[in-house]
Write an enzyme that holds these catalytic residues in place. Structure first.
Site, PDB file in Angstrom:
ATOM      1  N   CYS A 104      38.306  43.559  32.396  1.00 37.87           N
ATOM      2  CA  CYS A 104      38.522  42.290  31.703  1.00 37.87           C
ATOM      3  C   CYS A 104      37.821  42.171  30.347  1.00 37.87           C
ATOM      4  O   CYS A 104      38.270  42.735  29.356  1.00 37.87           O
ATOM      5  CB  CYS A 104      38.145  41.139  32.627  1.00 37.87           C
ATOM      6  SG  CYS A 104      38.851  39.540  32.146  1.00 37.87           S
ATOM      7  N   LYS A 141      31.085  46.329  35.866  1.00 38.96           N
ATOM      8  CA  LYS A 141      31.369  45.711  34.570  1.00 38.96           C
ATOM      9  C   LYS A 141      30.107  45.529  33.734  1.00 38.96           C
ATOM     10  O   LYS A 141      29.130  44.911  34.179  1.00 38.96           O
ATOM     11  CB  LYS A 141      32.050  44.362  34.804  1.00 38.96           C
ATOM     12  CG  LYS A 141      32.499  43.622  33.554  1.00 38.96           C
ATOM     13  CD  LYS A 141      33.167  42.316  33.963  1.00 38.96           C
ATOM     14  CE  LYS A 141      33.647  41.503  32.775  1.00 38.96           C
ATOM     15  NZ  LYS A 141      34.202  40.193  33.214  1.00 38.96           N
ATOM     16  N   GLU A 185      41.389  42.191  38.406  1.00 35.18           N
ATOM     17  CA  GLU A 185      40.084  41.587  38.662  1.00 35.18           C
ATOM     18  C   GLU A 185      40.255  40.440  39.657  1.00 35.18           C
ATOM     19  O   GLU A 185      41.199  39.657  39.560  1.00 35.18           O
ATOM     20  CB  GLU A 185      39.503  41.063  37.349  1.00 35.18           C
ATOM     21  CG  GLU A 185      38.127  40.446  37.471  1.00 35.18           C
ATOM     22  CD  GLU A 185      37.609  39.945  36.137  1.00 35.18           C
ATOM     23  OE1 GLU A 185      36.396  40.015  35.908  1.00 35.18           O
ATOM     24  OE2 GLU A 185      38.427  39.468  35.313  1.00 35.18           O
TER      25      GLU A 185
END
Length: 329
Positions: free
Chosen positions: A204, A161, A86
């Protein structure tokens, strides 16, 4: 699946050629000067994945140079696919700088990575690209996008995301509100066929939501990816245990490239990039001090053995026990 190739839209996937590589005795090999773990192994026909760890800053040119070196080292080590974390493109020092440095998928940063993939012959997982949103001119908001590029330099999948990191940990020095300028992704995307297996995409903070990993596994994922920039406080407490849990409960490989060290005065990341096998064993790591590279085999025969010997998925009783139950919080 739609494929984006250098601004040209394709309507079907290309045939994937399995990567061939020369024999190497080092399957966990950090970059020069790194303190990453090494492991010796006999030559094998299994494909190799490259787990990368970097320290991004607001300097996009320096960040690309660092990532390019790691991809070249991955190719030299026989890797078919390299995984970057990321914020591989940059980590800004403020909201304003982050938005100013963001780009579209057609911008120069992704174009450079498509050329890199094509020239190196290595598939790339670019986790956490700062992608300008569809209404950028009016709202100045971005996606946090995980981009997969094949060895022909074509974008084969983009996941945006879904779970945004809005957390304030009193007394631990963590205060981040990702939703202040980031749009949550609308959906998960199907696992991507690659030379190392079927790869499920996440980013993440998605790691904390097992429903996502189970959904990807049900869609055929053999490898789950969590490119990350974990904070030092949350990483020390939860990083490895969460990654190993996701691998064990889904019986998938888990690949988690990571940011490490200080990016600028106000932010630092935990590091400790990990690659975990379907039994929950760590088979690749980069440590918590500096950028590096670890190479590891992806042994699909082991995945098949684990799933055969402990058939957890066939033992699930979702229809009888869980359907219709919702959270009361």
């Amino acid at each position: 699946m739609r494929i984006y190739c250098c601004r040209t839209f394709w309507t079907k996937t290309r045939r994937i050629s399995w990567c061939k590589f020369w024999s190497t005795s080092i399957l966990h090999r950090p970059s020069a000067g790194s303190k990453g773990e090494r492991r010796m192994s006999s030559p094998s026909s299994n494909p190799i994945a490259a787990l990368c760890q970097v320290t991004s800053t607001p300097d996009k040119e320096a960040n690309f140079s660092s990532c390019q070196r790691l991809v070249e080292q991955a190719r030299e080590g026989g890797a078919c696919m390299a995984f970057l974390p990321e914020g591989f493109d940059f980590i800004g020092s403020s909201r304003e700088e982050t938005l100013q440095l963001s780009e579209t998928l057609e911008g120069e940063t992704i174009q450079r990575y498509t050329r890199l993939a094509r020239q190196s012959g290595v598939w790339l997982s670019l986790g956490g690209f700062h992608e300008r949103g569809p209404d950028w001119e009016s709202d100045r908001r971005i996606y946090n996008s995980h981009v997969i590029i094949n060895d022909q330099g074509c974008i084969v999948s983009v996941y945006r995301k879904c779970h945004l990191f809005d957390v304030e940990l009193t007394g631990r020095g963590v205060s981040l509100k990702e939703s202040a300028f980031t749009i949550p992704g609308p959906q998960i995307v199907p696992p991507v066929p690659t030379p190392i297996g079927k790869v499920g995409l996440a980013v993440c903070y998605d790691l904390r939501f097992p429903e996502l990993s189970l959904a990807l596994m049900r869609q055929g994922a053999e490898i789950l990816t969590y490119p990350s920039a974990f904070t030092v406080a949350t990483g020390a407490a939860h990083w490895e245990v969460l990654l190993r849990a996701r691998a064990i409960e889904t019986q998938c490989f888990v690949i988690a490239a990571a940011q490490v060290g200080r990016h600028h005065q106000s932010r630092a990341s935990f590091g400790h990039a990990l690659l975990v096998d379907p039994w929950g064993e760590v088979i690749g790591r980069c440590g918590g001090e500096e950028p590096g590279l670890a190479l590891a085999e992806i042994d699909m025969e082991k995945l098949k053995r684990v799933r055969r010997d402990m058939p957890v998925q066939t033992h699930r009783r979702e229809a009888q026990l869980y359907q219709g139950h919702t959270s009361t919080h």
